[in-house]
Design an enzyme around this catalytic site. Sequence first.
Site, short mmCIF file in Angstrom:
data_model
loop_
_atom_site.label_atom_id
_atom_site.label_comp_id
_atom_site.label_asym_id
_atom_site.label_seq_id
_atom_site.Cartn_x
_atom_site.Cartn_y
_atom_site.Cartn_z
CB CYS A 101 -0.93 0.73 1.42
SG CYS A 101 -1.92 1.23 0.99
CE1 TYR B 248 -5.20 2.09 -5.53
CE2 TYR B 248 -3.31 4.23 -4.88
CZ TYR B 248 -3.91 2.76 -4.48
OH TYR B 248 -3.23 2.63 -3.83
#
Length: 336
Positions: free
Chosen positions: A76, A201
Amino acid sequence: MPPTPSPRASLPPGLIVRLGKTVWQGLWQIMMAKLAPTDPAGAYVRPPSQFRAGLQPEGDHPSVPERYRLIVGMGCPWAHRTLVVRALKGLESALPLWIVSPSSNEGRWVFDDGEQEWRALADLYQTAQPGYQGRSTVPVLWDTEARAIVNNESAEIIEILNDGLNDGATRAEVDLYPLALREKINGWRDRIYHAINNGVYRCGFARTQAAYEAACTLLFETLGTIDVHLAHQPYLCGESLTLADVCLFTTLARFDAAYHGLFKCDRARLRDYAHLWPYARDIYQQPGVAATCDFDTIRRDYYGNLFPLNPGGIIPLGPDPADWQQPHERHSLLSR
Ligand SMILES: N[C@@H](CCC(=O)N[C@@H](CS)C(=O)NCC(=O)O)C(=O)O
């Protein structure tokens, strides 16, 4: 003699394609809606983090080394910011890690070593706030005494780690958020968040062509601007590395390995940029930072777990991580 197979009636190829597309696209929209909420125009919208406290000398969460745990997933980028600051400050002993990994069948984070009382990160969120309805994200700064989540917003956790646990830091003198530069740092951090950190994203999770193109255009315009900016100075805010650079770095670290392919951020690779690529290697080569970069996990987590984006589950081999050790040759900028 074996019987001769009789010719079987098959569906016309056009029908198979139409059927496959209708079923798959319907499923894809449903899965994407669960994975990544969007606005009416199909652009990805990241839900806000809900735990936003800090450490105070006399408050609910006092600044005591070894009392807190940093919960991260190695793939992450948001958690990676906190790992980089922890390394640069030398907080490894003062702030132990709990590592979680994505469980691809459950679609949630689970603890790696089985030493915690919870199996899944979502269970820890329920301990912190029974009935919690939001997403159970990493990173988390967990208070082991109060049994509470102090904060689950990476942008704030990195500020907390910059000066909140200095008593236990082996490099307490490192200041990544100096007062005199805060306005500049915040400006870069916000710009980078929108266009780059969340921008990748917004490319990968876009549900319409227009939303993807808008995100992708802004992403590469901003990377181009920063590449020029870094021709003249070593770091975003001048001579010293700051939190703004940390925020940029963790997206750059995933760029060629994951975002370029999986998220369709493919106008250029990180290694095509004359200044950004050596800049990223300079940060990678700072004390403790390489140990925070787990390129195998990055590729496995992105390609292996974002099922709607990679239903076949094949994990590409990706670029050679040894490239990150090539000399960065940015010393001339530092010694001007
Ligand atoms: N705003 C958060 C975002 C963190 C975030 O989105 N983390 C992802 C992993 S990269 C996560 O845990 N997602 C799980 C989910 O959304 O259910 C931060 O920067 O700390």
